[in-house]
Design an enzyme around this catalytic site. Structure first.
Site, mmCIF file in Angstrom:
data_model
loop_
_atom_site.group_PDB
_atom_site.id
_atom_site.type_symbol
_atom_site.label_atom_id
_atom_site.label_comp_id
_atom_site.label_asym_id
_atom_site.label_seq_id
_atom_site.Cartn_x
_atom_site.Cartn_y
_atom_site.Cartn_z
ATOM 1 C CD GLU A 42 9.037 -43.334 65.123
ATOM 2 O OE1 GLU A 42 8.391 -43.596 66.152
ATOM 3 O OE2 GLU A 42 9.165 -42.181 64.671
ATOM 4 N NE ARG A 267 1.937 -51.787 74.125
ATOM 5 C CZ ARG A 267 1.796 -50.797 73.265
ATOM 6 N NH1 ARG A 267 0.664 -50.132 73.241
ATOM 7 N NH2 ARG A 267 2.764 -50.447 72.464
ATOM 8 C CE LYS A 277 9.591 -47.610 70.282
ATOM 9 N NZ LYS A 277 9.685 -47.142 68.884
#
Length: 566
Positions: A42, A267, A277
């Site tokens: 994104e 992850r 983020k």
RNA sequence: UGUCCGAUGGUGUAACUGGCAACACAAAUGAUUCUGGAUCAUUAGAGUCUAGGUUCGACCCCUAGUCGGACAACCA
């Protein structure tokens, strides 16, 4: 800098669980053996080392199985996304060494198609327009252990839904007044199946479609179908999307389109840093770091500015492997990867980080000799360079001790050391500042017969020091970076604290170092090993008058360990 | 009182898919070295979350637990 000869793939490595799935699919003739992956960020932030893992995985898998990888921006939320991020992401993926060729896509490319899919679901009575507010929807969703309540709008007619949905698109309703929802099961044990929102009204300008739309699909309604449209065979994503998979499969089945296979992996987490983020954005916005590319950040651009090479990061991604269990990788592995790479490719330079003056009493006052030193002992072809030697030198303050322990192999009163590529010297006396006791000058004598290359230079001495000639030395700015956090896992917070309470106050130290004149040739982003201290990369803030070096990583130092043991 | 996922040295990943638990990082020791780097050799460290079961044989299969993670944005 030369291209790598890194063995990026250990020849006979056993398969990871994703490769096993893919190979099984190939054996079974699924998709005629085709492998097509994608990297779907994104554009709402900068890429970090965790994304690098995903990028290496997706592109690596496609390469291994003669497939292709798309780059697709999942840009379904115009209020958070920006072209600034699109550009940085493309730059970072390219820099890492991967190529999506002509397959650059955006979820927004599919808005019209996605709208049609939604209409299809409405026609099948699988979707409806709901007039409840966000709060009401949330309240009626239930909890993981308690079923939700059905919306009073759930049984609207197909005709009414089609009409309302069209009018949503036409901009007849303000933000937040209506949504399109899937009609699945409000009692499902999987929260994602409880009539999830498909479309919301958002009168917002989109970085690509402009003001063409005022309704936008939710990620869940866009992601799986985008993969389907692109005929992705294996949709590789992180673990948190595992519970979404039944929903994606439901959409694909109900709409009746090509089914990709989603595979989830754990992850990357790394010690002494944060990876979310949100937190990285906060560090930037609140000024704890100088920007997304601050060399202390785990972002790709931060690592690049710090001086990491793409090869070292790819090798790191290969080494950490991939699995489904939660993990936290030791940063020392990343450090190992960059040292291994830079050891072979970085030329050496002598630089004194914390200088103290050495005077060679028996060396001629006006003489300057040009001595030769090898540029890279790991690579003969790098040749040699000349270093000026004169009566007054700088050495590292740490390399002298007035009253040293036995294990100290460096300079001390009465002791001999070798100056690398120069002479063997002996310390005769020291000069101190009377008040502080701080050493200002070390007086030595040199043995003229011990210049490197001469027969007497083979004499055994315990230590070899780096040095620079005082009058020829060039002052440069050096930024010494250390880990951003003092705690191994800053996300593991104690009562009443936040991850920011674990920031390392000493993560950046700026000093002036004295470097041999050859440093003047240094180009931005060029990497050097400062002999005996570490790897350094020329920062982009450098000018011809003011060179700036970032410390990528210090050299391993077994002396500090012996010293600490005492 | 839910669903899904996971559990192997300090860390990460393996184990020919049921056959003596291996590799990398980290650690330690020694050799070597004009970088206390690099290199080379060597060592230590887990008996695979627990309890049962199947089997000649289980890290691997089955059952039940324990612990950890994800999921209740009109975020992705």
């Amino acid at each position: 800098m030369e291209e790598p000869k890194l063995p990026e793939e250990k020849a006979l490595r056993s398969l990871n669980f994703i490769e096993e799935i893919i190979e099984e699919d190939i054996r079974n003739g699924v998709n005629e053996g085709r492998v097509h992956t994608r990297f779907p960020p994104e554009p709402n932030g900068y890429l970090h080392i965790g994304h690098a893992k995903s990028i290496c995985l997706n592109f690596g898998l496609a390469k291994k199985y003669n497939g292709m990888t798309n780059l697709r921006f999942d840009d379904t939320n115009p209020v958070k996304e920006d072209v600034e991020y699109v550009d940085s992401i493309m730059e970072d993926v390219k820099w890492l060494g991967f190529d999506w060729e002509d397959r650059l896509y955006y979820a927004s490319d599919y808005f019209e198609q996605l709208y049609e899919y939604a209409v299809t679901l409405i026609r099948k009575e699988r979707a409806y327009v709901c007039d409840m507010s966000a709060e009401e929807i949330s309240e009626t969703r239930g909890t993981p252990t308690r079923p939700g309540k059905e919306s009073p709008y759930r049984n609207r007619t197909v005709g009414e839904n089609i009409d309302l949905f069209a009018r949503m698109r036409n901009g007849e309703f303000p933000d937040g007044t209506r949504v399109l929802r899937a009609r699945i099961d409000m009692a499902s044990p999987n929260m994602h199946m409880r009539d999830p929102v498909l479309y919301r009204i958002l009168h917002a300008h989109h970085h690509r479609t402009g003001d063409q739309w005022c309704i936008y699909p939710m990620y869940d309604f866009a992601h799986g179908q985008s993969d389907s449209i692109e005929r992705i065979t294996h949709s590789i994503c992180t673990l948190e999307f595992e519970v979404h998979r039944p929903l994606y499969d439901w959409f694909i089945r109900e709409i009746g389109i090509y089914p990709p296979r989603q595979i989830e992996f754990a992850r990357l987490n790394m010690t002494y840093t944060v990876m979310s983020k949100r937190k990285l954005l906060e560090l930037v916005q609140q000024g704890f770091v100088s920007g997304w590319d601050d060399p202390r950040m785990p972002t790709i651009c931060g690592l690049r500015r710090r001086g990491f090479t793409p090869e070292s990061i790819r090798n790191f991604a290969e080494t950490i492997g991939v699995a489904k269990r939660d993990n936290i990788i030791d940063v020392s592995l990343l450090e190992f990867c960059i040292r291994e790479d830079l050891n072979r490719r970085a030329n050496r330079l002598m630089a004194i980080l914390d200088p103290v003056k050495v005077v060679i009493d028996n060396y001629p006052e006006e003489l300057t000799e040009e001595l030769e030193s090898v540029n890279n002992p790991e690579d003969e072809s790098r040749g040699k360079r000349k270093m000026p030697f004169s009566k007054t030198l700088f050495i590292e303050r740490d390399d002298f001790m007035e009253d040293p322990p036995n294990k100290f192999f460096r300079l001390a009163p009465g002791r001999e050391v070798r100056l690398k590529a120069a002479y063997i010297i002996r310390c005769e006396s020291v000069v101190k500042e009377p008040e502080t006791g701080r050493i200002t000058e070390i007086h030595c004598t040199y043995d003229p017969m011990t210049r490197s290359g001469m027969p007497d230079s083979n004499r055994k001495v315990k230590g070899t020091l780096h040095w620079v000639s005082a009058k020829h030395a060039v002052g440069v700015e050096v930024r010494l970076y250390d880990r951003l956090f003092v705690k191994e896992n800053p996300d593991d917070i104690e009562e009443g604290k936040t991850y920011k309470d674990y920031l390392n106050p000493d993560s950046l130290k700026v000093i002036t170092a004295m470097v041999e004149p050859a440093v003047k040739n240094a180009q931005v982003s060029e990497k050097y090993q400062f002999e005996r201290t570490g790897y350094f990369s020329v920062d982009k803030d450098s000018t011809a008058q003011n060179l700036i070096f970032n410390r990528v990583v210090p050299l391993k130092d077994s002396w500090v360990k012996t010293e600490k043991v005492k």
